[in-house]
Design a protein around this motif. Structure first.
Motif, PDB file in Angstrom:
ATOM      1  N   ASP A 131       0.244  34.324  19.750  1.00 50.40           N
ATOM      2  CA  ASP A 131       1.058  35.082  18.935  1.00 50.40           C
ATOM      3  C   ASP A 131       1.265  34.468  17.536  1.00 50.40           C
ATOM      4  N   LYS A 132       0.596  32.964  17.314  1.00 47.74           N
ATOM      5  CA  LYS A 132       0.855  32.189  16.399  1.00 47.74           C
ATOM      6  C   LYS A 132      -0.373  32.279  15.382  1.00 47.74           C
ATOM      7  N   PHE A 133      -1.447  33.223  15.841  1.00 48.39           N
ATOM      8  CA  PHE A 133      -2.514  32.904  14.722  1.00 48.39           C
ATOM      9  C   PHE A 133      -3.140  34.330  14.927  1.00 48.39           C
ATOM     10  N   VAL A 134      -3.869  34.953  13.899  1.00 45.74           N
ATOM     11  CA  VAL A 134      -4.471  36.112  14.022  1.00 45.74           C
ATOM     12  C   VAL A 134      -6.015  36.090  14.466  1.00 45.74           C
ATOM     13  N   GLY A 135      -6.895  35.012  13.697  1.00 41.95           N
ATOM     14  CA  GLY A 135      -8.185  34.681  13.736  1.00 41.95           C
ATOM     15  C   GLY A 135      -8.534  33.260  13.402  1.00 41.95           C
ATOM     16  N   GLY A 136      -9.933  33.512  13.161  1.00 39.19           N
ATOM     17  CA  GLY A 136     -10.342  32.124  12.724  1.00 39.19           C
ATOM     18  C   GLY A 136     -11.929  32.201  12.265  1.00 39.19           C
ATOM     19  N   LEU A 137     -12.276  31.171  11.634  1.00 42.70           N
ATOM     20  CA  LEU A 137     -13.686  31.047  11.173  1.00 42.70           C
ATOM     21  C   LEU A 137     -13.958  29.798  11.707  1.00 42.70           C
ATOM     22  N   ARG A 138     -15.098  29.884  12.912  1.00 41.36           N
ATOM     23  CA  ARG A 138     -15.726  28.768  13.439  1.00 41.36           C
ATOM     24  C   ARG A 138     -17.022  28.263  12.545  1.00 41.36           C
ATOM     25  N   LEU A 139     -17.126  26.906  12.460  1.00 38.85           N
ATOM     26  CA  LEU A 139     -18.151  26.566  11.841  1.00 38.85           C
ATOM     27  C   LEU A 139     -18.956  25.658  12.824  1.00 38.85           C
ATOM     28  N   THR A 140     -19.973  26.252  13.246  1.00 39.46           N
ATOM     29  CA  THR A 140     -20.840  25.896  14.456  1.00 39.46           C
ATOM     30  C   THR A 140     -21.714  24.562  14.218  1.00 39.46           C
TER      31      THR A 140
END
Length: 419
Positions: A184-193
């Motif tokens: 509940d503390k985040f909405v999404g992300g960007l993963r740098l593979t």
């Protein structure tokens, strides 16, 4: 050829390694009792190829003002009576334009992408261990606004051939299962593979040993007093205990302390120390601990898994050369690890650390030749010394040895500052 390398942090040691590998007689000087004991000692542990960008960017001045009023702020500025500090700050502000950002970003990515490409070869040929992992970086967004704003970063990543994934909440948890506990503390992300992680100091110590096996000599506990010149060349480096150390060529890899030696020989390098903090704590339960690196976008704090430890690093403090670790200095990084991975590590056993990042006002490191025909620079990497070490070390070593570097040095040398 005899080459004197000033500095035994990750930048100096990688440079020394590539020099020794090409047959140079290498002497490394450092004031500390061993390698990697200053900025390389307890940094974030990120090989952040996908997050290579200058701090000076459009909108940063306004963001910086807001950060100063946050309870757990990522930026502290102490208004010292220091003309050098204020000049550096003014230069940084002039780089906060779209045009400057694009130019500086392209220069930085040139170095970091090269480092990304040569690092696997370095590891393969040396066989050194450093708690390395290759599971990418997850930039974690706590708000929809942050997630939407990341579209600009995605466009830049695509332009510079840096692979990434845009993740929803479930995607973030798939990459970092322990985040399920705080979904509940985040909405999404960007993963740098393409990003990797690892203990910079372990790497530096192991590579120093390999470099010594190639014939290099390391002199620790040697404070460098001054650089001696005659005409257009350096003729020696005066140390506290060894006296004068001479070579055919010299490389300055002293990070934030380089300008103190270079200024008296009329190289006014705009590298200024920006203080950072970290804590390192033991993993208590692997199921609730991070597996790679998570970057908390709100607090600008990185959480990195290093073997059976967790490294949490962040905060930018502009306070001159102060290396004091105050009682509340690590409050922000402690808050973030407790907030996102409350069951992953033992905060009661966390070890605090602070170090000085050598920052240029445009974010780009300063590499290569100087006005002296046999003096070279490898400094000014800011928060990206670990990321750029292999690439900048190899490129500068090639230049010193008269070999054409595999990257273009245009815009990377001190000439861009008119010095």
């Amino acid at each position: 050829m005899k080459v004197v390398v000033m500095g035994a942090g990750v930048i100096g040691v990688t440079t020394a390694y590539y020099l020794a590998r090409q047959g140079a007689e290498v002497v490394v000087l450092d004031r500390q009792p061993g390698p990697g004991m200053e900025t390389s000692y307890a940094n974030a542990g990120e090989l952040s190829y996908g997050m290579t960008s200058p701090w000076a960017a459009p909108g940063i001045p306004m963001k910086a003002l807001k950060w100063l009023f946050m309870k757990r702020r990522p930026l502290f500025i102490w208004p010292l009576i220091s003309p050098r500090m204020w000049k550096w700050g003014a230069q940084m502000l002039t780089n906060c334009t779209e045009e400057a950002y694009d130019l500086n970003k392209s220069r930085m990515v040139r170095v970091s992408n090269y480092s990304r490409d040569v690092m696997p070869d370095l590891i393969a040929e040396t066989g050194i261990g450093y708690d390395g992992r290759e599971q990418g970086t997850l930039q974690l967004f706590r708000t929809e606004k942050q997630l939407k704003a990341s579209k600009a970063d995605q466009a830049i990543l695509a332009e510079f051939d840096s692979p990434f994934e845009v993740l929803d909440r479930d995607g973030c948890i798939a990459a970092e299962p322990a985040l399920e506990l705080v979904r509940d503390k985040f909405v999404g992300g960007l993963r740098l593979t393409a990003d990797r992680t690892g203990d910079c100091r372990l790497f530096t110590m192991a590579l120093a040993d390999k470099t010594a096996e190639l014939g290099a000599t390391f002199h620790y506990g040697q404070k460098i007093r001054l650089i001696q010149t005659r005409g257009e060349e350096v003729i020696g480096v005066m140390t506290e205990n060894l006296g004068r150390v001479e070579g055919d060529a010299y490389v300055c890899a002293l990070g934030s302390f380089g300008p103190k030696l270079l200024g008296p020989i009329d190289i006014r390098l705009p590298v200024y120390p920006v203080k950072g903090y970290s804590v390192t704590l033991p993993v208590t339960d692997d199921a609730f601990a991070p597996q790679s690196t998570i970057m908390d976008e709100t607090h600008k704090v990185a959480i990195t898994r290093l073997g059976d430890r967790i490294r949490v690093a962040g905060t930018a403090e502009i306070a001159g050369y102060s290396n004091k670790l105050g009682p509340h200095a690590t409050d922000t990084v402690r808050h973030v690890i407790g907030d996102l991975f409350p069951k992953g590590g033992d905060l009661d056993r966390a070890e605090g650390w602070t170090g000085l990042r050598p920052m240029t006002p445009d974010g780009t490191p300063v590499l290569g030749p100087t006005r002296y025909r046999n003096l070279y620079l490898n400094t000014g990497h800011g928060t990206l010394g670990w990321t750029m070490a292999a690439g900048s070390g190899r490129a500068v070593a090639d230049l010193v040895m008269g070999k054409k570097p595999e990257i273009d040095f245009d815009g990377l040398t001190a000439a861009r500052y008119g010095i």
